[in-house]
Design a protein around this motif. Structure first.
Motif, mmCIF file in Angstrom:
data_model
loop_
_atom_site.group_PDB
_atom_site.id
_atom_site.type_symbol
_atom_site.label_atom_id
_atom_site.label_comp_id
_atom_site.label_asym_id
_atom_site.label_seq_id
_atom_site.Cartn_x
_atom_site.Cartn_y
_atom_site.Cartn_z
ATOM 1 N N CYS A 1 -23.760 -18.345 -9.892
ATOM 2 C CA CYS A 1 -25.218 -18.317 -9.997
ATOM 3 C C CYS A 1 -25.895 -19.688 -10.024
ATOM 4 O O CYS A 1 -27.019 -19.805 -9.534
ATOM 5 C CB CYS A 1 -25.681 -17.449 -11.163
ATOM 6 S SG CYS A 1 -25.138 -17.962 -12.765
ATOM 7 N N GLY B 1 -23.839 -19.042 -17.617
ATOM 8 C CA GLY B 1 -22.888 -19.680 -18.525
ATOM 9 C C GLY B 1 -21.487 -19.110 -18.486
ATOM 10 O O GLY B 1 -20.593 -19.618 -19.157
ATOM 11 N N CYS C 1 -18.549 -20.762 -9.431
ATOM 12 C CA CYS C 1 -19.781 -20.429 -10.135
ATOM 13 C C CYS C 1 -20.587 -19.531 -9.209
ATOM 14 O O CYS C 1 -20.777 -19.854 -8.043
ATOM 15 C CB CYS C 1 -20.574 -21.692 -10.450
ATOM 16 S SG CYS C 1 -22.178 -21.307 -11.166
ATOM 17 N N SER D 1 -25.599 -25.118 -15.776
ATOM 18 C CA SER D 1 -25.211 -23.815 -16.291
ATOM 19 C C SER D 1 -26.406 -22.877 -16.310
ATOM 20 O O SER D 1 -27.459 -23.232 -16.837
ATOM 21 C CB SER D 1 -24.664 -23.996 -17.710
ATOM 22 O OG SER D 1 -24.329 -22.758 -18.262
ATOM 23 N N GLN D 2 -26.220 -21.678 -15.736
ATOM 24 C CA GLN D 2 -27.300 -20.676 -15.846
ATOM 25 C C GLN D 2 -26.818 -19.516 -16.721
ATOM 26 O O GLN D 2 -27.046 -19.509 -17.915
ATOM 27 C CB GLN D 2 -27.735 -20.217 -14.460
ATOM 28 C CG GLN D 2 -28.634 -21.246 -13.784
ATOM 29 C CD GLN D 2 -29.241 -20.728 -12.490
ATOM 30 O OE1 GLN D 2 -29.353 -19.528 -12.270
ATOM 31 N NE2 GLN D 2 -29.624 -21.646 -11.635
HETATM 32 S S1 FES Z 1 -23.447 -20.335 -14.505
HETATM 33 FE FE1 FES Z 1 -23.316 -18.220 -13.964
HETATM 34 S S2 FES Z 1 -21.409 -18.094 -12.947
HETATM 35 FE FE2 FES Z 1 -21.720 -20.206 -13.180
#
Ligand code: FES
Ligand SMILES: Cc1cc2nc3c(=O)[nH]c(=O)nc-3n(C[C@H](O)[C@H](O)[C@H](O)COP(=O)(O)OP(=O)(O)OC[C@H]3O[C@@H](n4cnc5c(N)ncnc54)[C@H](O)[C@@H]3O)c2cc1C
Ligand code: FES
Length: 499
Positions: free
Chosen positions: A177, A115, A175, A112-113
């Motif tokens: 990112c 989130g 996702c 997770s970046q």
């Molecule tokens: S963690 Fe940013 S869209 Fe998936």
């Protein structure tokens, strides 16, 4: 009739005063459960994924992940929902919650970046975590919880982890990112639920029984009756009503096209529409069974459908979508009609006066039109037995998964002693309705299954239908793909490649 209410993370929440078209996503967020996110509002991203307790295939209850943006909240009246917030176990006052094993793996493996997508991924992952046949695989020897999940992949199958985790469970989650490798690492590292895991224990009891719902706010209503007979009487009284099953099409109409029906009638829990029976001469599939339920209950018993299902949308969509809904839209690019045409299926239509059976080949009458009369429901789909042994489903689309077909071709052939005894071919995306490829069938039947026959039949096939040019494909491309599809089938069955 009691007021509509949903059990969310173990607590009952009343639906009032939300209007009947309110999605489960908006209902949850209004209650502060903002882990459930809106990304697209049309079933494409999975940010809104939540778990619902549904009748199980191997256990009394399965935890099923669905797109909360597509489901009307009223359709969950009396049902049990778990969101990402409900997965973690609350700690004592002043102490942090204990993360659920899938949340823990996502955290420690960098899944997770920003989130935004994470709660949705976590819910889809949790549904797979609790899938009973995955757990059985793990218990029978699949390794788990290695120090580094990436080291323990079973390299023979890129889409399943050593813990039996089926990556297709995440096919409806996007996702933008993080990148998918850490998410896959997390998925492939989860173990099996422990004996004191409350959601695992919950699988041993039945899910909540469907309840009759009469949810009316201002001038609009969401209604659910307990039996088919009551529903058909209601549809006679309210010919303006919109029938909704999994609402994977209807939810898009509501969110993107702002459709607001005065009266929506939920049919997804009707027991008469949720039967699957193998009779001596046919298989009968209830119109309101979800594609996931059909897939798991048939367990490969209809090989053409087994080939179709993984190519149909995503697991999240298949957890809601029904065959009745796919035929009910009358769309020329629906994926099930070509397969059901090749299988020579018929539909059983029911209204308050009785039932009638219509061959699917006679069901569609024009663009999004059919012989189905107002007040009539698709009750079931009948597939005659025995099944032809040579089958294939070719979906030509821009993406391998979770995409709409540009062209779909389904085959069911009997080839005996090298001669094509019978050929049934269904086509989607090349006319105003799904069609049988009759000229191609005639070009194959009675002929040797040979390069010469197939090349001649492929020329016929390129001329089938009246393909259009649109944003998905040009008419020339669609025609070319028809012929290529037959050549591909030949190559698949003989390993010979025609010129
Ligand atoms: S963690 Fe940013 S869209 Fe998936
Ligand atoms: C992201 C996404 C991806 C998709 N991908 C695909 C795909 O790959 N292939 C594909 O074919 N489709 C796809 N779809 C479309 C949709 O999922 C299917 O058409 C699905 O089968 C609809 O079933 P449902 O139960 O959700 O229908 P609903 O949305 O509940 O209903 C659809 C229509 O059918 C009618 N209806 C429903 N049940 C009955 C019944 N028993 N009798 C009479 N009428 C009925 C309803 O009145 C409504 O008009 C996709 C949709 C989304 C949102
Ligand atoms: S918000 Fe994107 S699938 Fe629901």
């Amino acid at each position: 009739m009691v007021a509509a209410r949903i059990t969310v993370n173990g607590k009952e929440a009343p639906l009032t005063p939300a209007p009947p078209h309110t999605t489960a996503l908006d209902f949850l967020r209004e209650r502060g459960l903002t882990g459930t996110k809106e990304g697209c509002a049309e079933g494409e991203c999975g940010a809104c994924s939540v778990l619902v307790a549904r009748p199980g295939v191997d256990k009394p209850t399965d935890w099923v992940a669905v797109n909360a943006c597509l489901v009307p909240a009223a359709a969950l009246d009396g049902q049990e929902v778990v969101t990402s917030e409900g997965l973690a176990t609350a700690g004592a006052p002043g102490t942090p919650a204990t993360l659920h094993p899938v949340q823990q793996e996502m955290a420690v493996r960098g899944g997770s970046q920003c989130g935004y997508c994470t709660p949705g991924f976590v819910c889809s992952m949790a549904a797979e975590y609790y899938r009973p046949d995955r757990c059985a695989h793990t218990e029978s020897g699949g390794s788990t919880d290695s120090a580094d999940g990436t080291d323990s992949y079973d390299s023979t199958d890129a889409e399943h982890g050593p813990n039996g985790f089926d990556l297709h469970a995440l096919s409806g989650n996007l996702c933008r990112c993080t990148g998918y490798r850490p998410i896959r690492d997390a998925a492939y590292a989860v173990g099996t639920p422990t004996d004191d895991d409350p959601l695992a224990r919950r699988r041993e009891q039945s899910p909540p029984a469907p309840v009759a719902t009469e949810y009316i706010q201002d001038d609009s209503a969401y209604l659910r009756r307990s039996t088919l007979a009551e529903t058909l009487r209601l549809l006679r009284e309210r010919p303006d009503a919109v029938v909704v099953a999994g609402s994977t099409d209807w939810g898009v109409e509501v969110n993107i096209r702002s459709r607001r029906a005065d009266c929506v009638v939920g049919i997804d829990r009707l027991p008469e529409l949720r039967e699957l029976r193998v009779e001596s001469g046919h298989i009968e599939i209830g119109a309101a069974l979800t594609l996931t339920e059909i897939e798991r209950r048939l367990d490969g018993g209809v090989p053409l459908l087994a080939e179709l299902f993984p190519q149909f949308a995503s697991r999240l969509i298949r957890n809601g979508a029904t065959l009745g809904g796919n035929l009910g839209t009358g769309s020329p690019i629906g994926d099930s009609p070509p397969a059901l045409l090749a299988l020579e299926a018929s539909v059983v239509l029911a209204d308050a006066d009785g039932e009638r059976e219509v061959p699917l080949a006679d069901y569609f009458t024009g663009y999004r039109q059919s012989v189905r009369r107002p007040g009539e429901l698709i009750r079931s789909v009948r597939i005659p037995l025995p099944l032809s042994p040579v089958v294939a489903f070719h979906k030509i689309a821009k993406r391998r998964f979770d995409d709409i077909s540009s062209v779909a071709v389904a085959y069911a052939l009997d080839i005996e002693d090298g001669i094509v005894r019978k050929a049934r071919i269904g086509l989607g995306g090349v006319a105003a309705t799904p069609i049988r490829s009759r000229a191609t069938e005639a070009a194959l039947e009675g002929k040797p299954w040979s390069t010469q026959t197939v090349e001649g039949a492929a020329r016929e096939m390129r001329g089938e239908g009246t393909p259009m040019s649109d944003h998905r494909a040009s008419s020339l491309y669609r025609s070319a793909m028809l012929g290529q599809s037959l050549l591909k089938l030949y190559a698949q069955t003989t390993e010979a490649v025609p010129s």
